[in-house]
Design a protein around this motif. Structure first.
Motif, PDB file in Angstrom:
ATOM      1  N   LEU A  12     -12.423  -1.999  -6.917  1.00  0.00           N
ATOM      2  CA  LEU A  12     -13.151  -1.196  -5.937  1.00  0.00           C
ATOM      3  C   LEU A  12     -12.800  -1.613  -4.515  1.00  0.00           C
ATOM      4  O   LEU A  12     -12.675  -0.764  -3.622  1.00  0.00           O
ATOM      5  N   ILE A  40      -9.400  -0.102  -3.711  1.00  0.00           N
ATOM      6  CA  ILE A  40      -9.471   1.336  -3.438  1.00  0.00           C
ATOM      7  C   ILE A  40     -10.031   1.586  -2.049  1.00  0.00           C
ATOM      8  O   ILE A  40      -9.502   2.403  -1.280  1.00  0.00           O
ATOM      9  N   VAL A  69      -5.039   6.357  -8.859  1.00  0.00           N
ATOM     10  CA  VAL A  69      -5.186   5.103  -9.607  1.00  0.00           C
ATOM     11  C   VAL A  69      -4.674   5.293 -11.028  1.00  0.00           C
ATOM     12  O   VAL A  69      -5.103   6.200 -11.740  1.00  0.00           O
ATOM     13  N   TYR A  74     -15.297   2.467 -15.432  1.00  0.00           N
ATOM     14  CA  TYR A  74     -14.237   2.190 -14.457  1.00  0.00           C
ATOM     15  C   TYR A  74     -13.860   3.464 -13.709  1.00  0.00           C
ATOM     16  O   TYR A  74     -13.764   3.482 -12.474  1.00  0.00           O
ATOM     17  N   CYS A 116     -14.426   4.072  -9.741  1.00  0.00           N
ATOM     18  CA  CYS A 116     -13.234   4.179  -8.893  1.00  0.00           C
ATOM     19  C   CYS A 116     -13.312   5.418  -8.005  1.00  0.00           C
ATOM     20  O   CYS A 116     -12.986   5.368  -6.809  1.00  0.00           O
TER      21      CYS A 116
END
Length: 394
Positions: free
Chosen positions: A189, A192, A204, A224, A228
């Motif tokens: 995280l 990102i 991703v 996840y 994300c």
């Protein structure tokens, strides 16, 4: 009017043949139409290294000459966050990375000499659009993931809990719950968010999931993926499972949980696939899986021949169009992009509808030429429904 940036993306690629360009001869023209083409690099490409130092049941290694064929086919973005990245040790891992770095225009990411290098993004710019790519892996034998002072791939580990549903009934199958590893999730995280501050679009790549299980998603994948996107990712590209998985639209952003194989050569020693333990394992993973000698370099179940290729268009710093096209692998392990007029196209589309519904994911699939457009069913219904004022007027 500005021209879009076109991104082409597929799942697992493992090329290992004497004439490596032949594996892409049915698709290379379409790949080269894209400005950027992404593939998941599944195998090691090295002459150095030890033999299967990991104990992996199916180590993968190809001749380094195969690497240039991947570039010549049109691929210029490659994730090496693979569960095979350390199959032959550190020297072979590093040699593979060097071979890819020598391919003109190629960007390899998701792995490196330490954790910081493995987490490092690739940033490309085209037609005024800045696009960032990150790659992680959840399928991790011991010592395959990078650490502060250890080479490997960028990890997205998961923890598993086996919950007893009926304690008074010995032998009752437990419920299996998986969830992201706290440190890895925090790192991803953070990556990102940092990348989103530098680029317009974040894509991703996630090597994850339950291999060969029809449609089934592990709970950690969903957690996840959605976190994300909440952190700023615009597209999730999933792979590893060697079988198609659902497509979900979350907050208007596509999650491709499993794009399946794209171009894959795999060899076994004569008689290896007929060993009782191999047969038992195949049946446990995917009932009905039998080895078909007509596919000598593709010893996977029939469903594994199905795949998909993703087409993204990015304009004015936003993902403006998302489509995918069904693919099929033939007896020479060659992928082919299917046309809507072909029966196989309808087969793959029906399969995707079935497995997506099986996971209670509300995605609609509509044919657009030779591609598929995926949309959230709720959003489609809302967009097509009249407003309150329109209803009153009617």
């Amino acid at each position: 009017m500005s021209q879009p940036t076109r991104v082409f993306a597929v799942g697992d690629v493992a090329v290992n043949r004497d004439q490596p360009d032949t594996i892409f001869e049915l698709v290379h023209e379409r790949i080269k139409e894209a400005d950027f083409a992404f593939a998941q690099i599944e195998a090691i490409y090295a002459k150095s290294g030890e033999v299967n130092v990991s104990g992996t049941s199916s180590p993968l290694r190809g001749d380094p000459e195969n690497v240039n064929a991947i570039g010549r086919a049109g691929f210029n973005l490659a994730s090496f966050a693979s569960n095979h990245c350390m199959d032959y040790g550190i020297s072979a891992f590093r040699e593979t990375i060097e071979h890819f770095r020598k391919v003109p225009g190629m960007h390899l990411f998701g792995a490196g000499d330490n954790l910081a290098e493995a987490r490092k993004p690739v940033i490309v710019e085209h037609n005024g659009n800045r696009i960032g790519f990150l790659a992680y892996c959840s399928i991790l034998p011991i010592r395959y993931w990078a650490d502060v002072d250890r080479p490997g791939c960028a990890p997205a580990r998961a923890r598993t809990i086996y919950e007893t549903l009926e304690p008074d009934q010995p032998g009752t199958p437990p419920r299996i719950i998986t969830y992201p590893h706290d440190d890895d999730l925090a790192n991803i995280l953070a990556d990102i968010r940092a990348l989103k501050s530098q680029v317009d679009v974040v894509i991703v790549s996630m090597h994850w999931g339950l291999h060969f299980r029809e449609g089934e998603l592990a709970t950690y994948e969903i957690k996840y993926a959605k976190q994300c996107i909440d952190a700023g990712a615009d597209v999730i590209l999933g792979h590893h499972q060697h079988i198609l998985k659902p497509v979900e639209i979350y907050k208007g952003k596509p999650i491709f949980y499993g794009m399946a194989n794209f171009a894959f050569d795999m060899y076994y020693q004569p008689g290896e696939l007929e060993k009782p333990e191999r047969i038992e394992r195949r049946q446990r993973l995917h009932p009905g899986w039998t080895h078909d000698p007509a596919y000598p370099t593709f010893p996977f179940p029939v469903d594994s021949r199905k795949g998909l290729a993703v087409f993204l268009e990015i304009e004015q710093g936003k993902v403006s169009r998302v489509r995918w096209q069904p693919t099929m692998i033939n007896q020479k392990s060659q992928p082919r992009l299917l046309k809507a007029s072909e029966p196989e196209f309808a087969d793959v589309l029906a399969y995707m509808r079935k497995i997506t519904a099986s996971q209670k994911i509300a995605t609609q699939f509509e044919v657009d030429g030779d591609t598929i457009v995926s949309a959230d069913a709720g959003a489609v219904r809302a967009a097509s429904a009249p407003s309150t004022n329109e209803a009153v007027a009617a």
